[in-house]
Design a protein around this motif. Sequence first.
Motif, short mmCIF file in Angstrom:
data_model
loop_
_atom_site.label_atom_id
_atom_site.label_comp_id
_atom_site.label_asym_id
_atom_site.label_seq_id
_atom_site.Cartn_x
_atom_site.Cartn_y
_atom_site.Cartn_z
N ILE A 3 68.84 48.59 0.67
CA ILE A 3 70.26 48.45 0.96
C ILE A 3 70.69 47.02 0.69
CG2 ILE A 3 70.19 50.29 2.69
CD1 ILE A 3 70.23 48.13 4.86
N HIS A 4 72.00 46.81 0.61
CA HIS A 4 72.55 45.48 0.39
C HIS A 4 73.56 45.19 1.49
CE1 HIS A 4 70.70 45.11 -3.61
NE2 HIS A 4 70.94 46.41 -3.70
N ILE A 5 73.45 44.02 2.06
CA ILE A 5 74.28 43.69 3.22
C ILE A 5 74.96 42.33 3.06
CG2 ILE A 5 72.72 44.98 4.75
CD1 ILE A 5 71.84 42.17 5.86
N ASN A 6 76.07 42.17 3.76
CA ASN A 6 76.64 40.86 4.06
C ASN A 6 76.47 40.63 5.56
OD1 ASN A 6 77.54 40.11 1.48
ND2 ASN A 6 79.44 41.29 1.72
N TYR A 7 76.25 39.39 5.95
CA TYR A 7 76.04 39.12 7.37
C TYR A 7 76.51 37.73 7.74
CZ TYR A 7 72.06 36.18 6.09
OH TYR A 7 71.29 35.19 5.55
N SER A 26 65.48 27.46 16.45
CA SER A 26 65.26 27.37 15.01
C SER A 26 66.09 26.23 14.43
CB SER A 26 65.64 28.68 14.32
OG SER A 26 65.43 28.61 12.92
N GLY A 27 65.39 25.21 13.93
CA GLY A 27 66.07 24.07 13.33
C GLY A 27 66.99 23.37 14.33
N SER A 28 68.02 22.72 13.80
CA SER A 28 68.96 22.01 14.66
C SER A 28 70.14 22.89 15.07
CB SER A 28 69.51 20.77 13.94
OG SER A 28 70.19 21.14 12.74
N GLY A 29 70.21 24.11 14.50
CA GLY A 29 71.37 24.95 14.76
C GLY A 29 71.20 25.94 15.88
N ILE A 30 69.95 26.30 16.22
CA ILE A 30 69.71 27.31 17.26
C ILE A 30 68.80 26.70 18.33
CG2 ILE A 30 68.85 29.62 17.76
CD1 ILE A 30 69.29 30.33 14.83
N PRO A 31 69.35 26.36 19.49
CA PRO A 31 68.51 25.76 20.54
C PRO A 31 67.64 26.80 21.23
CG PRO A 31 70.76 26.02 21.31
CD PRO A 31 70.76 26.43 19.86
N SER A 32 66.76 26.32 22.08
CA SER A 32 65.86 27.21 22.83
C SER A 32 66.64 28.22 23.66
CB SER A 32 64.98 26.38 23.77
OG SER A 32 64.26 25.41 23.07
N TYR A 33 66.06 29.40 23.80
CA TYR A 33 66.60 30.44 24.68
C TYR A 33 68.06 30.78 24.35
CZ TYR A 33 62.45 29.04 27.31
OH TYR A 33 61.17 28.73 27.68
N SER A 34 68.35 30.96 23.06
CA SER A 34 69.72 31.25 22.64
C SER A 34 69.93 32.72 22.31
CB SER A 34 70.08 30.42 21.40
OG SER A 34 70.19 29.07 21.70
N PRO A 35 70.81 33.43 23.04
CA PRO A 35 71.25 34.74 22.58
C PRO A 35 72.00 34.58 21.26
CG PRO A 35 71.85 34.36 24.88
CD PRO A 35 71.43 33.05 24.31
N LEU A 36 71.95 35.59 20.42
CA LEU A 36 72.57 35.52 19.09
C LEU A 36 73.47 36.72 18.84
CD1 LEU A 36 69.41 34.54 16.98
CD2 LEU A 36 71.11 32.98 17.97
N ARG A 37 74.38 36.53 17.91
CA ARG A 37 75.23 37.64 17.44
C ARG A 37 75.19 37.66 15.92
NH1 ARG A 37 81.70 37.06 17.75
NH2 ARG A 37 82.16 38.06 15.74
N PHE A 38 74.94 38.83 15.35
CA PHE A 38 75.00 39.02 13.91
C PHE A 38 76.06 40.07 13.58
CE2 PHE A 38 70.89 36.97 14.03
CZ PHE A 38 70.83 36.30 12.82
N ASP A 39 77.03 39.68 12.75
CA ASP A 39 78.02 40.62 12.22
C ASP A 39 77.52 41.08 10.86
OD1 ASP A 39 79.69 40.07 14.44
OD2 ASP A 39 80.45 38.28 13.43
N ILE A 40 77.27 42.38 10.73
CA ILE A 40 76.58 42.93 9.56
C ILE A 40 77.44 44.02 8.92
CG2 ILE A 40 74.44 44.00 8.71
CD1 ILE A 40 73.15 43.13 11.43
N GLU A 41 77.49 44.00 7.59
CA GLU A 41 78.15 45.08 6.84
C GLU A 41 77.19 45.58 5.77
OE1 GLU A 41 82.03 45.93 3.97
OE2 GLU A 41 81.51 43.87 4.54
N ILE A 42 76.94 46.87 5.75
CA ILE A 42 76.14 47.48 4.67
C ILE A 42 77.08 47.82 3.52
CG2 ILE A 42 74.65 49.39 4.01
CD1 ILE A 42 73.65 49.48 6.89
N VAL A 43 76.94 47.12 2.41
CA VAL A 43 77.89 47.25 1.30
C VAL A 43 77.41 48.19 0.21
CG1 VAL A 43 78.91 44.98 1.73
CG2 VAL A 43 76.96 45.18 0.17
N ASP A 44 76.12 48.48 0.16
CA ASP A 44 75.61 49.33 -0.90
C ASP A 44 74.20 49.79 -0.56
OD1 ASP A 44 75.59 50.69 -3.27
OD2 ASP A 44 75.23 48.93 -4.56
N LYS A 45 73.76 50.84 -1.25
CA LYS A 45 72.37 51.27 -1.15
C LYS A 45 71.91 51.75 -2.51
CE LYS A 45 72.93 56.19 -0.14
NZ LYS A 45 72.49 57.31 0.71
N GLU A 46 70.60 51.71 -2.75
CA GLU A 46 70.05 52.19 -4.01
C GLU A 46 69.47 53.60 -3.81
OE1 GLU A 46 67.26 49.34 -5.46
OE2 GLU A 46 68.73 47.74 -5.55
#
Length: 336
Positions: free
Chosen positions: A228-232, A316-336
């Motif tokens: 599949i192909h996604i944007n996120y 992870s790196g300088s952008g995500i500190p310890s013990y951080s909940p995360l949010r991902f906005d995902i769109e499936i744009v295509d599939k093979e």
Amino acid sequence: MKKVLYATLLATALLSSCAKTATSGINDSAKRYFDSWMSINYPDLKPTGIGTYTIEDTPGTGPAVGSQEDSPFVYVNYTIRGLDGTISSTTSAKVAQMLGNYDETSYYGPEVWGRTGDALSAGLDDILSDMKVGGRRTSIIPGWLVTSQRYDTPQEYIDNVSASTPVIYDLEVVEVFEDVSKWELDSLYRYVKRNYGLEPKDTLKTGFFLKKTGGPQEAVAFEGDTTIHINYIGRLLNGMVFDTNIKDTAIIHGIYSSSRTYEPQSIAWKKDDYTQIQMGSSDIIDGFSYALWKMKDKEKCSAIFYSPLGYSYSGSGSGIPSYSPLRFDIEIVDKE
């Protein structure tokens, strides 16, 4: 007679010199420098606890930090500088801007520190132990207290710990708690209720929420393993974007890189085992892959999950500190 006397005096001097060398401490030079600096800058300041020095103190009115057992985790703001005033690290965006090294890709704000297992230096733990939530303190930590080792007296540290560079901490205690997972889940529950109208009962597994935000009314499930192909867009719960494969979004949020290709990302989607889902040749964090596994063709979803499904205590790196909940906005744009 004079020659004999001179030889005797010389031998005595040499023996005395050898004796001094043999009994010199590992921190003699460091302590002389530190004591000299203190006598010039803070001659009347008295050591507290095991030998830290408090320059300024604004007491808090909230719960006491106490021992490691009382408060295994603290949520703090801080700025760290050397004795010459050079700032090496800060959680303050304003301080970073004043220094001219503000970075849009870095997180600024309170961070979680774990205290158990002597995770913090002896000097830092000493400073925190008699603070309260809401309190602010500026303290000096001598180099021999910048250690994970623990002793009972200041002299034992001086005698046994090879000194690191002394540091000055500007500290603010924002919150203290015993259970970091509960603390994360509580913040996650507040976030999904406020932004998506979801309740704890809506979790698909512990610490994980998935909210459909667009796509076909009756989306079609994938029948088997496929590509599949996604944007996120990956965000912290404060809204800061730390990753995306959408060029305009990267530019708007200051994380655009000319060395990166911005286009829908290819994903090897697996029907029977979400842990085997991969992005290119890379593994994916558990929460992200689980979200993809739960999605259908052409859907748009927001996945919100706590750090055990993300980057846990390490961040992870300088952008995500310890013990951080995360949010991902995902769109499936295509599939093979």
